[in-house]
Design a protein around this motif. Structure first.
Motif, PDB file in Angstrom:
ATOM      1  N   VAL A   9       0.849  -1.190   0.000  1.00 23.31           N
ATOM      2  CA  VAL A   9       0.000   0.000   0.000  1.00 23.31           C
ATOM      3  C   VAL A   9       0.884   1.240   0.000  1.00 23.31           C
ATOM      4  O   VAL A   9       1.935   1.274   0.632  1.00 23.31           O
ATOM      5  CB  VAL A   9      -0.945  -0.005   1.224  1.00 23.31           C
ATOM      6  N   ALA A  10       0.468   2.266  -0.738  1.00 20.79           N
ATOM      7  CA  ALA A  10       1.146   3.556  -0.879  1.00 20.79           C
ATOM      8  C   ALA A  10       2.374   3.493  -1.783  1.00 20.79           C
ATOM      9  O   ALA A  10       3.076   4.478  -1.928  1.00 20.79           O
ATOM     10  CB  ALA A  10       1.509   4.154   0.468  1.00 20.79           C
ATOM     11  N   THR A  27      -0.675   4.227  -7.931  1.00 24.93           N
ATOM     12  CA  THR A  27      -0.418   4.115  -6.502  1.00 24.93           C
ATOM     13  C   THR A  27      -1.427   3.154  -5.897  1.00 24.93           C
ATOM     14  O   THR A  27      -2.616   3.240  -6.196  1.00 24.93           O
ATOM     15  CB  THR A  27      -0.555   5.491  -5.823  1.00 24.93           C
ATOM     16  N   VAL A  28      -0.955   2.263  -5.052  1.00 23.81           N
ATOM     17  CA  VAL A  28      -1.845   1.308  -4.380  1.00 23.81           C
ATOM     18  C   VAL A  28      -2.513   2.034  -3.215  1.00 23.81           C
ATOM     19  O   VAL A  28      -1.840   2.552  -2.323  1.00 23.81           O
ATOM     20  CB  VAL A  28      -1.068   0.079  -3.869  1.00 23.81           C
ATOM     21  N   LEU A  29      -3.856   2.078  -3.236  1.00 22.36           N
ATOM     22  CA  LEU A  29      -4.604   2.738  -2.168  1.00 22.36           C
ATOM     23  C   LEU A  29      -4.935   1.780  -1.031  1.00 22.36           C
ATOM     24  O   LEU A  29      -4.841   2.143   0.139  1.00 22.36           O
ATOM     25  CB  LEU A  29      -5.898   3.339  -2.729  1.00 22.36           C
ATOM     26  N   THR A  36      -6.433  -8.807  -5.017  1.00 22.93           N
ATOM     27  CA  THR A  36      -6.894  -7.574  -5.658  1.00 22.93           C
ATOM     28  C   THR A  36      -6.566  -6.365  -4.788  1.00 22.93           C
ATOM     29  O   THR A  36      -6.446  -6.479  -3.566  1.00 22.93           O
ATOM     30  CB  THR A  36      -8.415  -7.587  -5.924  1.00 22.93           C
ATOM     31  N   ALA A  37      -6.455  -5.225  -5.466  1.00 23.31           N
ATOM     32  CA  ALA A  37      -6.148  -3.985  -4.756  1.00 23.31           C
ATOM     33  C   ALA A  37      -6.856  -2.832  -5.444  1.00 23.31           C
ATOM     34  O   ALA A  37      -7.182  -2.894  -6.623  1.00 23.31           O
ATOM     35  CB  ALA A  37      -4.645  -3.733  -4.751  1.00 23.31           C
ATOM     36  N   LYS A  38      -7.099  -1.787  -4.694  1.00 22.55           N
ATOM     37  CA  LYS A  38      -7.651  -0.539  -5.231  1.00 22.55           C
ATOM     38  C   LYS A  38      -6.456   0.326  -5.588  1.00 22.55           C
ATOM     39  O   LYS A  38      -5.588   0.577  -4.742  1.00 22.55           O
ATOM     40  CB  LYS A  38      -8.514   0.132  -4.165  1.00 22.55           C
ATOM     41  N   ILE A  39      -6.392   0.802  -6.868  1.00 22.41           N
ATOM     42  CA  ILE A  39      -5.257   1.602  -7.309  1.00 22.41           C
ATOM     43  C   ILE A  39      -5.735   2.909  -7.933  1.00 22.41           C
ATOM     44  O   ILE A  39      -6.902   3.033  -8.317  1.00 22.41           O
ATOM     45  CB  ILE A  39      -4.369   0.836  -8.313  1.00 22.41           C
ATOM     46  N   LYS A  40      -4.811   3.895  -8.016  1.00 24.65           N
ATOM     47  CA  LYS A  40      -5.136   5.206  -8.567  1.00 24.65           C
ATOM     48  C   LYS A  40      -4.035   5.600  -9.551  1.00 24.65           C
ATOM     49  O   LYS A  40      -2.850   5.550  -9.216  1.00 24.65           O
ATOM     50  CB  LYS A  40      -5.205   6.235  -7.437  1.00 24.65           C
ATOM     51  N   ALA A  45      -5.681  10.329 -12.368  1.00 24.42           N
ATOM     52  CA  ALA A  45      -6.299  10.194 -11.048  1.00 24.42           C
ATOM     53  C   ALA A  45      -7.524   9.294 -11.033  1.00 24.42           C
ATOM     54  O   ALA A  45      -8.312   9.339 -10.098  1.00 24.42           O
ATOM     55  CB  ALA A  45      -6.640  11.560 -10.463  1.00 24.42           C
ATOM     56  N   SER A  46      -7.706   8.462 -12.064  1.00 25.55           N
ATOM     57  CA  SER A  46      -8.829   7.531 -12.045  1.00 25.55           C
ATOM     58  C   SER A  46      -8.504   6.372 -11.097  1.00 25.55           C
ATOM     59  O   SER A  46      -7.365   5.929 -10.996  1.00 25.55           O
ATOM     60  CB  SER A  46      -9.117   7.002 -13.440  1.00 25.55           C
ATOM     61  N   GLN A  47      -9.532   5.906 -10.395  1.00 26.28           N
ATOM     62  CA  GLN A  47      -9.360   4.800  -9.465  1.00 26.28           C
ATOM     63  C   GLN A  47      -9.976   3.557 -10.063  1.00 26.28           C
ATOM     64  O   GLN A  47     -11.018   3.612 -10.702  1.00 26.28           O
ATOM     65  CB  GLN A  47     -10.015   5.122  -8.125  1.00 26.28           C
ATOM     66  N   LYS A  48      -9.332   2.431  -9.832  1.00 30.36           N
ATOM     67  CA  LYS A  48      -9.823   1.160 -10.372  1.00 30.36           C
ATOM     68  C   LYS A  48      -9.325   0.005  -9.523  1.00 30.36           C
ATOM     69  O   LYS A  48      -8.475   0.192  -8.662  1.00 30.36           O
ATOM     70  CB  LYS A  48      -9.386   0.998 -11.823  1.00 30.36           C
ATOM     71  N   SER A  49      -9.856  -1.153  -9.797  1.00 27.30           N
ATOM     72  CA  SER A  49      -9.402  -2.360  -9.107  1.00 27.30           C
ATOM     73  C   SER A  49      -8.309  -3.016  -9.931  1.00 27.30           C
ATOM     74  O   SER A  49      -8.357  -3.021 -11.158  1.00 27.30           O
ATOM     75  CB  SER A  49     -10.551  -3.351  -8.943  1.00 27.30           C
ATOM     76  N   TYR A  50      -7.332  -3.569  -9.262  1.00 23.78           N
ATOM     77  CA  TYR A  50      -6.243  -4.272  -9.909  1.00 23.78           C
ATOM     78  C   TYR A  50      -6.225  -5.689  -9.385  1.00 23.78           C
ATOM     79  O   TYR A  50      -6.311  -5.926  -8.178  1.00 23.78           O
ATOM     80  CB  TYR A  50      -4.907  -3.593  -9.600  1.00 23.78           C
ATOM     81  N   SER A  51      -6.150  -6.650 -10.288  1.00 24.24           N
ATOM     82  CA  SER A  51      -6.052  -8.060  -9.912  1.00 24.24           C
ATOM     83  C   SER A  51      -4.708  -8.593 -10.352  1.00 24.24           C
ATOM     84  O   SER A  51      -4.180  -8.197 -11.394  1.00 24.24           O
ATOM     85  CB  SER A  51      -7.148  -8.874 -10.589  1.00 24.24           C
ATOM     86  N   LEU A  52      -4.167  -9.502  -9.560  1.00 25.50           N
ATOM     87  CA  LEU A  52      -2.915 -10.140  -9.952  1.00 25.50           C
ATOM     88  C   LEU A  52      -3.134 -10.903 -11.251  1.00 25.50           C
ATOM     89  O   LEU A  52      -4.211 -11.465 -11.472  1.00 25.50           O
ATOM     90  CB  LEU A  52      -2.458 -11.114  -8.868  1.00 25.50           C
ATOM     91  N   PRO A  53      -2.137 -10.927 -12.136  1.00 25.68           N
ATOM     92  CA  PRO A  53      -2.291 -11.691 -13.376  1.00 25.68           C
ATOM     93  C   PRO A  53      -2.413 -13.176 -13.071  1.00 25.68           C
ATOM     94  O   PRO A  53      -1.858 -13.677 -12.087  1.00 25.68           O
ATOM     95  CB  PRO A  53      -1.011 -11.396 -14.154  1.00 25.68           C
ATOM     96  N   LYS A  54      -3.163 -13.857 -13.914  1.00 23.04           N
ATOM     97  CA  LYS A  54      -3.342 -15.307 -13.757  1.00 23.04           C
ATOM     98  C   LYS A  54      -2.012 -15.995 -13.997  1.00 23.04           C
ATOM     99  O   LYS A  54      -1.244 -15.607 -14.857  1.00 23.04           O
ATOM    100  CB  LYS A  54      -4.368 -15.836 -14.757  1.00 23.04           C
ATOM    101  N   THR A  55      -1.712 -17.043 -13.245  1.00 21.73           N
ATOM    102  CA  THR A  55      -0.471 -17.787 -13.433  1.00 21.73           C
ATOM    103  C   THR A  55      -0.651 -18.796 -14.555  1.00 21.73           C
ATOM    104  O   THR A  55      -1.763 -19.190 -14.888  1.00 21.73           O
ATOM    105  CB  THR A  55      -0.060 -18.513 -12.145  1.00 21.73           C
ATOM    106  N   GLY A  56       0.432 -19.215 -15.146  1.00 15.69           N
ATOM    107  CA  GLY A  56       0.379 -20.215 -16.215  1.00 15.69           C
ATOM    108  C   GLY A  56       0.285 -19.569 -17.579  1.00 15.69           C
ATOM    109  O   GLY A  56       1.277 -19.356 -18.238  1.00 15.69           O
TER     110      GLY A  56
END
Length: 145
Positions: A9-10, A27-29, A36-40, A45-56
């Motif tokens: 975070v931050a 920036t990780v909020l 998953t994380a909330k990022i900006k 300055a748009s905020q969105k959700s970030y998910s880890l990429p799928k493995t494999g």
């Protein structure tokens, strides 16, 4: 940073921003779950959700997205170049006017900007003009007194 771990975070990290349509620092909020994380975006300055990429299969999926993005980018660039050349040829005999923030510009007027070079006015608004330059379309301020 390991691929299977969220950034702290931050902290800032580089990923694609859909609003900017480019790779930007975000920036990780907050961490919403373990994957998953909330990022900006640090630019728009748009905020969105970030998910880890799928493995494999993530490498092939990322490569497909990257190739698609590169293909659409080259198509956009060639269409822009065609528009710029058409506008420039249509205004070939027109006299270039030096850009100045205090100047007032009209549609299809040829402008010589000190930094961006020669451009053609594509759109006129009260205090802004949309100018097609060789590399991209830019909005410039005009009609300031």
């Amino acid at each position: 940073m390991p691929v299977n771990q969220l950034p702290p975070v931050a902290k800032s990290f580089f990923t694609f921003c859909k609003k900017c349509n480019a790779d930007r620092y975000h920036t990780v909020l907050a961490h919403t779950t373990s994957k998953t994380a909330k990022i900006k975006c640090e630019v728009c300055a748009s905020q969105k959700s970030y998910s880890l990429p799928k493995t494999g299969s993530s490498a092939t999926g990322a490569a497909k997205v990257s190739r698609a993005r590169a293909g659409s980018e080259s198509a956009r660039r060639s269409s822009h170049n065609a528009e710029y050349e058409a506008l420039l040829n249509a205004q070939e005999s027109a006299k270039e006017v030096s850009y100045n923030i205090k100047g007032k510009f009209a549609m299809n007027q040829k402008i010589n900007h000190p930094k961006f070079g020669v451009g053609i006015v594509r759109g006129v608004h009260q205090d802004k003009v949309e100018v097609v330059f060789s590399d991209e379309v830019r909005n410039l301020v005009h009609n300031r007194e």
